[in-house]
Design an enzyme around this catalytic site. Structure first.
Site, PDB file in Angstrom:
ATOM      1  N   GLY A  38     -14.105 -21.992   8.775  1.00  0.00           N
ATOM      2  CA  GLY A  38     -15.255 -21.419   7.810  1.00  0.00           C
ATOM      3  C   GLY A  38     -16.185 -22.318   7.924  1.00  0.00           C
ATOM      4  N   ALA A  84     -25.097 -13.837  -8.363  1.00  0.00           N
ATOM      5  CA  ALA A  84     -26.016 -12.658  -7.425  1.00  0.00           C
ATOM      6  C   ALA A  84     -25.117 -12.441  -6.187  1.00  0.00           C
ATOM      7  CB  ALA A  84     -27.556 -13.144  -7.108  1.00  0.00           C
ATOM      8  N   GLY A 137     -16.074 -26.710   3.986  1.00  0.00           N
ATOM      9  CA  GLY A 137     -15.066 -26.183   3.277  1.00  0.00           C
ATOM     10  C   GLY A 137     -14.988 -25.053   1.683  1.00  0.00           C
ATOM     11  N   ASP A 190     -27.752 -28.818  12.656  1.00  0.00           N
ATOM     12  CA  ASP A 190     -27.448 -28.918  11.584  1.00  0.00           C
ATOM     13  C   ASP A 190     -26.975 -30.148  11.220  1.00  0.00           C
ATOM     14  OD1 ASP A 190     -25.605 -27.848   9.594  1.00  0.00           O
ATOM     15  OD2 ASP A 190     -24.306 -29.899  10.313  1.00  0.00           O
ATOM     16  N   LYS A 243     -29.714 -32.345   8.406  1.00  0.00           N
ATOM     17  CA  LYS A 243     -28.952 -33.259   7.077  1.00  0.00           C
ATOM     18  C   LYS A 243     -29.314 -35.047   7.810  1.00  0.00           C
ATOM     19  CE  LYS A 243     -24.384 -30.996   7.842  1.00  0.00           C
ATOM     20  NZ  LYS A 243     -23.659 -30.783   8.005  1.00  0.00           N
ATOM     21  N   VAL A 279     -25.289 -32.452   2.589  1.00  0.00           N
ATOM     22  CA  VAL A 279     -24.568 -33.179   3.187  1.00  0.00           C
ATOM     23  C   VAL A 279     -23.665 -34.101   2.971  1.00  0.00           C
ATOM     24  CG1 VAL A 279     -25.359 -35.706   4.506  1.00  0.00           C
ATOM     25  CG2 VAL A 279     -27.002 -34.177   3.450  1.00  0.00           C
ATOM     26  N   LYS A 298     -29.238 -26.970   3.551  1.00  0.00           N
ATOM     27  CA  LYS A 298     -30.230 -28.551   4.128  1.00  0.00           C
ATOM     28  C   LYS A 298     -31.202 -27.778   5.059  1.00  0.00           C
ATOM     29  CE  LYS A 298     -26.329 -27.620   6.656  1.00  0.00           C
ATOM     30  NZ  LYS A 298     -24.573 -27.584   6.041  1.00  0.00           N
ATOM     31  N   GLU A 332     -26.004 -32.358  -3.367  1.00  0.00           N
ATOM     32  CA  GLU A 332     -24.954 -33.580  -2.994  1.00  0.00           C
ATOM     33  C   GLU A 332     -24.398 -32.622  -1.455  1.00  0.00           C
ATOM     34  OE1 GLU A 332     -24.415 -36.819  -4.000  1.00  0.00           O
ATOM     35  OE2 GLU A 332     -23.652 -36.142  -1.541  1.00  0.00           O
TER      36      GLU A 332
HETATM   37  P1  NDP Z   1     -21.890 -17.913   3.220  1.00  0.00           P
HETATM   38  O1  NDP Z   1     -22.268 -17.029   4.451  1.00  0.00           O
HETATM   39  O2  NDP Z   1     -20.306 -17.848   3.140  1.00  0.00           O
HETATM   40  O3  NDP Z   1     -21.661 -16.769   2.132  1.00  0.00           O
HETATM   41  C1  NDP Z   1     -23.622 -16.238   1.831  1.00  0.00           C
HETATM   42  C2  NDP Z   1     -23.353 -15.970   0.423  1.00  0.00           C
HETATM   43  O4  NDP Z   1     -24.661 -15.832  -0.504  1.00  0.00           O
HETATM   44  C3  NDP Z   1     -22.351 -14.593   0.396  1.00  0.00           C
HETATM   45  O5  NDP Z   1     -22.052 -14.211  -0.958  1.00  0.00           O
HETATM   46  C4  NDP Z   1     -23.679 -13.028   0.719  1.00  0.00           C
HETATM   47  O6  NDP Z   1     -23.533 -12.358  -0.309  1.00  0.00           O
HETATM   48  C5  NDP Z   1     -24.759 -14.432  -0.163  1.00  0.00           C
HETATM   49  N1  NDP Z   1     -26.824 -14.015   0.192  1.00  0.00           N
HETATM   50  C6  NDP Z   1     -26.480 -13.795   1.236  1.00  0.00           C
HETATM   51  N2  NDP Z   1     -28.156 -13.590   0.740  1.00  0.00           N
HETATM   52  C7  NDP Z   1     -28.312 -12.931  -0.267  1.00  0.00           C
HETATM   53  C8  NDP Z   1     -29.172 -12.101  -0.495  1.00  0.00           C
HETATM   54  N3  NDP Z   1     -30.848 -12.202   0.056  1.00  0.00           N
HETATM   55  N4  NDP Z   1     -28.873 -12.022  -2.213  1.00  0.00           N
HETATM   56  C9  NDP Z   1     -27.913 -11.982  -2.750  1.00  0.00           C
HETATM   57  N5  NDP Z   1     -26.987 -13.180  -2.016  1.00  0.00           N
HETATM   58  C10 NDP Z   1     -27.267 -12.927  -1.063  1.00  0.00           C
HETATM   59  O7  NDP Z   1     -22.265 -19.205   3.152  1.00  0.00           O
HETATM   60  P2  NDP Z   1     -21.421 -20.324   2.634  1.00  0.00           P
HETATM   61  O8  NDP Z   1     -21.307 -20.552   1.958  1.00  0.00           O
HETATM   62  O9  NDP Z   1     -20.901 -20.921   4.307  1.00  0.00           O
HETATM   63  O10 NDP Z   1     -22.974 -21.236   3.343  1.00  0.00           O
HETATM   64  C11 NDP Z   1     -23.781 -21.505   1.665  1.00  0.00           C
HETATM   65  C12 NDP Z   1     -24.455 -22.976   1.642  1.00  0.00           C
HETATM   66  O11 NDP Z   1     -23.785 -23.879   1.419  1.00  0.00           O
HETATM   67  C13 NDP Z   1     -25.238 -22.608   3.541  1.00  0.00           C
HETATM   68  O12 NDP Z   1     -26.761 -23.124   2.649  1.00  0.00           O
HETATM   69  C14 NDP Z   1     -24.810 -24.030   3.773  1.00  0.00           C
HETATM   70  O13 NDP Z   1     -25.613 -24.488   4.944  1.00  0.00           O
HETATM   71  C15 NDP Z   1     -24.087 -24.494   2.824  1.00  0.00           C
HETATM   72  N6  NDP Z   1     -23.123 -25.665   3.125  1.00  0.00           N
HETATM   73  C16 NDP Z   1     -21.890 -24.396   3.856  1.00  0.00           C
HETATM   74  C17 NDP Z   1     -21.229 -25.607   4.160  1.00  0.00           C
HETATM   75  C18 NDP Z   1     -19.448 -25.026   4.251  1.00  0.00           C
HETATM   76  O14 NDP Z   1     -18.554 -25.476   4.437  1.00  0.00           O
HETATM   77  N7  NDP Z   1     -19.497 -23.424   4.934  1.00  0.00           N
HETATM   78  C19 NDP Z   1     -21.051 -27.032   3.220  1.00  0.00           C
HETATM   79  C20 NDP Z   1     -21.446 -27.361   3.109  1.00  0.00           C
HETATM   80  C21 NDP Z   1     -23.120 -26.838   3.236  1.00  0.00           C
HETATM   81  P3  NDP Z   1     -21.946 -11.410   0.495  1.00  0.00           P
HETATM   82  O15 NDP Z   1     -21.003 -11.718  -0.117  1.00  0.00           O
HETATM   83  O16 NDP Z   1     -22.566 -10.137  -0.930  1.00  0.00           O
HETATM   84  O17 NDP Z   1     -22.676 -10.918   1.464  1.00  0.00           O
HETATM   85  N1  HSE Z   2     -21.458 -26.066   9.353  1.00  0.00           N
HETATM   86  C1  HSE Z   2     -21.160 -27.876   8.462  1.00  0.00           C
HETATM   87  C2  HSE Z   2     -20.333 -28.155   9.256  1.00  0.00           C
HETATM   88  C3  HSE Z   2     -20.571 -26.779   7.013  1.00  0.00           C
HETATM   89  O1  HSE Z   2     -19.836 -27.874  10.178  1.00  0.00           O
HETATM   90  O2  HSE Z   2     -20.547 -29.575   9.072  1.00  0.00           O
HETATM   91  C4  HSE Z   2     -21.127 -28.839   6.261  1.00  0.00           C
HETATM   92  O3  HSE Z   2     -22.511 -29.071   6.085  1.00  0.00           O
END
Ligand code: NDP
Ligand code: HSE
Length: 433
Positions: free
Chosen positions: A186, A42, A301, A200, A204, A131, A104, A128
């Site tokens: 990213g 989704a 990442g 953040d 964690k 954090v 988190k 996992e």
């Molecule tokens: P992004 O912003 O890159 O991606 C979010 C995704 O969620 C997008 O594909 C977006 O869709 C989709 N989305 C948002 N809202 C909705 C909704 N209401 N219904 C359906 N889809 C939705 O986020 P990240 O991948 O960076 O982060 C995701 C999670 O992982 C977060 O909780 C973050 O804290 C955690 N995290 C991230 C890390 C990182 O390195 N980025 C590392 C560790 C944890 P669309 O693309 O269509 O807009």
């Molecule tokens: N924004 C977070 C960081 C992503 O920089 O560590 C991982 O949770």
């Protein structure tokens, strides 16, 4: 038999997760014992370009269709933020799905509700990736160190802050330049103030403290200071004095009670965490039986975080195959055994300190400052004063021996009132552990 999963979110982490599931499908099947298949993903906008190629038929904007699908056993929430993430997780649980999340923030805010709902429904919840990105810290605390009392855990848990501090220290980049690079790579949160203001890391640390000590902890319980106020001058003084500057998340079991705090700190160059550079994370754990354990790796990442999400998915798929859900409590302790342990107030924390005073360059200035420190029983370990700034104000850097935070605050508020002091004193704690 195959295990079907539904994923919500195909951004940085979602695309890494899907990439691993597609590219390593055969390998994972050999390890799991059956095919692990993505049935639905989704997103908000199916027309956006993606970091991974996915068959169009997998994409949907109808999140509810994932909860309704009886074939889907595991739902993976990768959208981030509080809402609608909380609602999606609760709906997945209500539909009897096992849940994996990397979020988190939602667990730190609504963990109690989510874990209770999962327990009542008899489904597993795994996090996992929430954090340490790809670093297996959650499993280490929950399973590998289950027989230990955790004496202390010191973590570099925010890749963005560690990246910024490294680039500022080593290349002299400005804060804004280093942050821009982290965002482009990213690993910064969608709202980067969550990273740089330490929130953040606090999200964690809340999870880690619960896992380590079985205490229910909220964000308000944690002392949080970010890296916004750090100036290049302090990074270079720290270096000159043999320290590197890191944003640390610390939980510690002391004789005076439990500590949980997030703040920048100087650590000696010889400290095991000193060589953790750029976006790397590390966790330095002291257990009563195991001694010291160090975990190190990329904390953010696409692919490292995807690796952690896939590890959770396979874990839960194994539970599905063996019919053994709820085997490992998600917070390491049985929910009924979680209690609210008192936390030591920050004012009572004892630490060494780095101070940078801005003072007029005149005889007697140093003795005035030293006098106030002495009155507050703060003992000086080293002093440096260099150069003469325009306007006659100079930086005076001091390192102290161990002092109590409340004495430090009292002394600094008196020092900052002095007419010879031209700007608020900069303060950094020193962690040597
Ligand atoms: P992004 O912003 O890159 O991606 C979010 C995704 O969620 C997008 O594909 C977006 O869709 C989709 N989305 C948002 N809202 C909705 C909704 N209401 N219904 C359906 N889809 C939705 O986020 P990240 O991948 O960076 O982060 C995701 C999670 O992982 C977060 O909780 C973050 O804290 C955690 N995290 C991230 C890390 C990182 O390195 N980025 C590392 C560790 C944890 P669309 O693309 O269509 O807009
Ligand atoms: N924004 C977070 C960081 C992503 O920089 O560590 C991982 O949770």
């Amino acid at each position: 038999m195959s295990i079907y999963i539904g994923i919500i979110g195909l951004g940085t982490v979602g695309s890494g997760t899907v990439k691993i599931l597609f590219e390593n499908q055969k390998l994972i099947q050999k390890r799991l014992g059956c095919p692990l298949l993505v049935k639905k993903i989704a997103v908000r906008d199916p027309n956006l370009p993606r970091l991974v190629e996915v068959p169009e038929t997998l994409l949907t904007t109808d999140v509810e269709s994932i909860f309704r699908d009886p074939e889907i056993k595991i739902v993976v929430e990768l959208i981030g933020g509080l809402e609608p993430a909380r609602t999606f997780i609760l709906k997945a649980i209500e539909a009897g799905k096992h849940v994996v999340t990397a979020n988190k923030a939602v667990l730190a805010e609504f963990g109690k509700e989510i874990f209770r709902a999962a327990r009542e429904k008899g489904v597993d919840i795994a996090f996992e990736a929430a954090v340490g990105g790809g670093v297996p810290i959650i499993k280490t605390l929950k399973e590998s160190l289950v027989g230990n009392r955790i004496k202390a855990l010191t973590g570099i848990v925010n890749g963005t802050c560690n990246y910024i501090l490294t680039r500022m220290t080593e290349e002299g980049l400005s804060f804004a330049e280093a942050l821009k690079e982290a965002q482009e790579a990213g690993f910064a949160e969608a709202d980067p103030s969550l990273d740089i203001d330490g929130l953040d890391a606090a999200h964690k640390l809340a999870l880690l403290t619960t896992l380590a000590y079985g205490t229910e902890i909220t964000l308000e319980d944690i002392y949080v200071e970010g890296i916004r106020e750090i100036e290049p001058l302090d990074l270079s003084f720290a270096r000159e004095l043999g320290f590197v500057t890191k944003l640390l998340a610390i939980c510690k079991d002391t004789e005076e009670g439990l500590e949980a705090r997030v703040h920048p700190a100087l650590i000696p160059e010889a400290h095991v965490l000193a060589s953790v550079r750029m976006a790397y994370n590390a966790f330095y754990i002291k257990g009563d039986a195991v001694g010291d354990v160090l975990l190190y790796g990329l904390g953010a990442g696409q692919m490292p975080t995807g690796s952690a999400v896939v590890s959770d998915i396979v874990d839960l798929a194994r539970n599905v195959l063996s019919g053994a859900s709820l085997r490992v409590p998600p917070l390491s302790f049985q929910l009924s055994d979680l209690q609210r342990l008192p936390l030591k107030p920050m004012e009572e924390v004892v630490s060494r300190y780095y101070f940078r005073f801005a003072a007029v360059d005149r005889p007697g200035v140093l003795s005035k400052i030293a006098g106030i420190l002495g009155e507050n029983e703060i003992s000086i370990a080293a002093v440096i004063q260099k150069g003469r700034e325009i306007g006659g104000s100079v930086p005076i850097v001091m390192l102290t021996h161990e002092a109590r935070e409340k004495a430090v605050r009292r002394a600094l508020s008196a020092i900052d009132e002095l007419r010879i002091v031209t700007a608020p004193t900069k303060i950094l704690r020193i962690e040597e552990g």
